[in-house]
Design a protein around this motif. Structure first.
Motif, PDB file in Angstrom:
ATOM      1  N   VAL A  64       0.757  -1.230  -0.117  1.00 23.11           N
ATOM      2  CA  VAL A  64       0.039  -0.002  -0.013  1.00 23.11           C
ATOM      3  C   VAL A  64       0.861   1.360   0.003  1.00 23.11           C
ATOM      4  CG1 VAL A  64      -0.359  -0.085   2.478  1.00 23.11           C
ATOM      5  CG2 VAL A  64      -2.051   1.275   1.063  1.00 23.11           C
ATOM      6  N   LEU A  65       0.492   2.281  -0.774  1.00 22.51           N
ATOM      7  CA  LEU A  65       1.230   3.422  -0.880  1.00 22.51           C
ATOM      8  C   LEU A  65       0.329   4.746  -0.281  1.00 22.51           C
ATOM      9  CD1 LEU A  65       2.345   3.386  -4.561  1.00 22.51           C
ATOM     10  CD2 LEU A  65       3.523   2.436  -2.335  1.00 22.51           C
ATOM     11  N   GLU A  66       0.791   5.568   0.382  1.00 17.78           N
ATOM     12  CA  GLU A  66      -0.043   6.780   0.899  1.00 17.78           C
ATOM     13  C   GLU A  66       0.859   7.920   0.688  1.00 17.78           C
ATOM     14  OE1 GLU A  66      -2.959   6.418   4.275  1.00 17.78           O
ATOM     15  OE2 GLU A  66      -1.312   5.168   4.934  1.00 17.78           O
ATOM     16  N   GLY A  67       0.221   9.054   0.532  1.00 20.24           N
ATOM     17  CA  GLY A  67       0.937  10.361   0.597  1.00 20.24           C
ATOM     18  C   GLY A  67       0.699  10.776   2.118  1.00 20.24           C
ATOM     19  N   ARG A  68       1.578  11.939   2.443  1.00 13.77           N
ATOM     20  CA  ARG A  68       1.380  12.373   3.676  1.00 13.77           C
ATOM     21  C   ARG A  68       0.074  12.734   4.310  1.00 13.77           C
ATOM     22  NH1 ARG A  68       4.779  15.046   7.808  1.00 13.77           N
ATOM     23  NH2 ARG A  68       3.333  15.266   9.279  1.00 13.77           N
ATOM     24  N   GLY A  69      -0.656  13.262   3.742  1.00 13.97           N
ATOM     25  CA  GLY A  69      -2.165  13.666   4.016  1.00 13.97           C
ATOM     26  C   GLY A  69      -2.881  12.667   4.159  1.00 13.97           C
ATOM     27  N   SER A  70      -2.880  11.809   3.684  1.00 18.70           N
ATOM     28  CA  SER A  70      -3.644  10.239   3.715  1.00 18.70           C
ATOM     29  C   SER A  70      -3.246   9.835   4.999  1.00 18.70           C
ATOM     30  CB  SER A  70      -3.612   9.670   2.380  1.00 18.70           C
ATOM     31  OG  SER A  70      -4.265   8.277   2.657  1.00 18.70           O
ATOM     32  N   HIS A  85      -0.988  -5.732   7.649  1.00 24.35           N
ATOM     33  CA  HIS A  85      -0.932  -7.037   6.838  1.00 24.35           C
ATOM     34  C   HIS A  85      -0.554  -6.651   5.410  1.00 24.35           C
ATOM     35  CE1 HIS A  85      -4.808  -4.566   6.538  1.00 24.35           C
ATOM     36  NE2 HIS A  85      -4.900  -5.061   5.215  1.00 24.35           N
ATOM     37  N   LEU A  86       0.149  -5.496   5.004  1.00 27.50           N
ATOM     38  CA  LEU A  86       0.570  -5.173   3.824  1.00 27.50           C
ATOM     39  C   LEU A  86       1.948  -4.516   3.946  1.00 27.50           C
ATOM     40  CD1 LEU A  86      -2.559  -3.301   2.019  1.00 27.50           C
ATOM     41  CD2 LEU A  86      -1.686  -5.784   1.462  1.00 27.50           C
ATOM     42  N   ARG A  87       2.882  -4.397   2.850  1.00 27.04           N
ATOM     43  CA  ARG A  87       3.985  -3.510   2.828  1.00 27.04           C
ATOM     44  C   ARG A  87       3.335  -2.224   2.954  1.00 27.04           C
ATOM     45  NH1 ARG A  87       8.647  -4.189  -1.443  1.00 27.04           N
ATOM     46  NH2 ARG A  87      10.071  -2.445  -0.691  1.00 27.04           N
ATOM     47  N   HIS A  88       3.722  -1.163   3.642  1.00 28.55           N
ATOM     48  CA  HIS A  88       3.168   0.075   3.922  1.00 28.55           C
ATOM     49  C   HIS A  88       4.354   0.985   3.405  1.00 28.55           C
ATOM     50  CE1 HIS A  88       0.073   2.515   6.299  1.00 28.55           C
ATOM     51  NE2 HIS A  88       0.526   3.293   5.155  1.00 28.55           N
ATOM     52  N   LEU A  89       4.421   1.957   2.455  1.00 31.83           N
ATOM     53  CA  LEU A  89       5.046   2.828   2.053  1.00 31.83           C
ATOM     54  C   LEU A  89       4.338   4.325   2.089  1.00 31.83           C
ATOM     55  CD1 LEU A  89       6.034   0.376   0.383  1.00 31.83           C
ATOM     56  CD2 LEU A  89       7.413   2.086  -0.590  1.00 31.83           C
ATOM     57  N   VAL A  90       4.878   5.276   2.768  1.00 31.85           N
ATOM     58  CA  VAL A  90       4.384   6.572   2.812  1.00 31.85           C
ATOM     59  C   VAL A  90       5.324   7.588   2.435  1.00 31.85           C
ATOM     60  CG1 VAL A  90       3.580   8.441   4.602  1.00 31.85           C
ATOM     61  CG2 VAL A  90       3.270   6.374   5.089  1.00 31.85           C
ATOM     62  N   PHE A  91       4.670   8.428   1.503  1.00 28.57           N
ATOM     63  CA  PHE A  91       5.644   9.402   0.531  1.00 28.57           C
ATOM     64  C   PHE A  91       5.497  10.900   1.415  1.00 28.57           C
ATOM     65  CE2 PHE A  91       5.006   5.907  -2.369  1.00 28.57           C
ATOM     66  CZ  PHE A  91       6.161   5.701  -2.920  1.00 28.57           C
TER      67      PHE A  91
END
Length: 195
Positions: A64-70, A85-91
């Motif tokens: 899963v990918l998220e931006g800072r606001g999300s 439960h997912l590999r989690h990346l925040v940009f």
């Protein structure tokens, strides 16, 4: 090669949240909720899983990918990793160290990082939000899965923020309408349309 799917809720006028990140107009009731559990179980956040007493397995998504606001929406609610439960990346270039060991903070170019992720083995990559990150990654999105709720809000954060005018033609791969008024639309980018 892995695909990037932008799976998101939207109003009929194309907003993923209100101007101040309001989300309360998106109903969590109705017959469309069962379909989310069946088609996209990976997208159910950990706090909802706990409340519902469920732990569905991942079907087709492992990242899963998220931006800072999300991501900040979860942090504000005390949830540092809504998707363990997912590999989690925040940009984010401003977040600093990760608030959770299961969350990777990426301060480099999102497009380059997504291209690297696509070359790795694994399942689909889910772009959870938000608007600005979707705008930056628009050329990398292979699938667009939108839950359109029967509400218009007039203003807010668009599906693709800061993307600029650049028409992209998509093909409809499925549609589904629910009794509660929610419509699931799934689009794919034609293979020749990738950069």
């Amino acid at each position: 090669m892995r695909s990037l799917v932008y799976y998101v809720a939207s109003t009929v006028d194309g907003f993923i949240c209100g101007p101040k990140a309001e989300l309360d107009f998106f109903s969590a009731d109705g017959d469309h909720m069962a379909a989310i559990g069946e088609e996209y179980p990976e997208t159910i956040p950990v706090h909802f899983r706990s409340a519902l007493g469920i732990d569905p397995p991942n079907r087709t998504i492992d990242t899963v990918l998220e931006g800072r606001g999300s991501y900040q929406l979860g942090l504000d609610d005390g949830v540092a990793n809504a998707y363990p439960h997912l590999r989690h990346l925040v940009f984010s270039r401003t977040l600093g160290p990760s608030p959770d060991p299961g969350v990777e903070v990426v301060a480099t170019d999102p497009v380059q990082r997504v291209r690297e992720l696509k070359r790795e083995p694994g399942q689909r990559i889910w772009l959870c939000g938000g608007s600005e990150l979707a705008g930056v990654l628009r050329d990398e999105i292979d699938e667009l899965a939108i839950k359109i709720y029967p509400v218009a809000i007039g203003s807010g954060r668009p599906l693709f923020g800061a993307a600029g005018f650049a028409p992209h033609h998509l093909r409809v791969t499925s549609t589904r309408t629910f009794d509660d008024g929610v419509v699931f639309l799934h689009y794919a980018r034609p293979p020749h349309d990738h950069q």
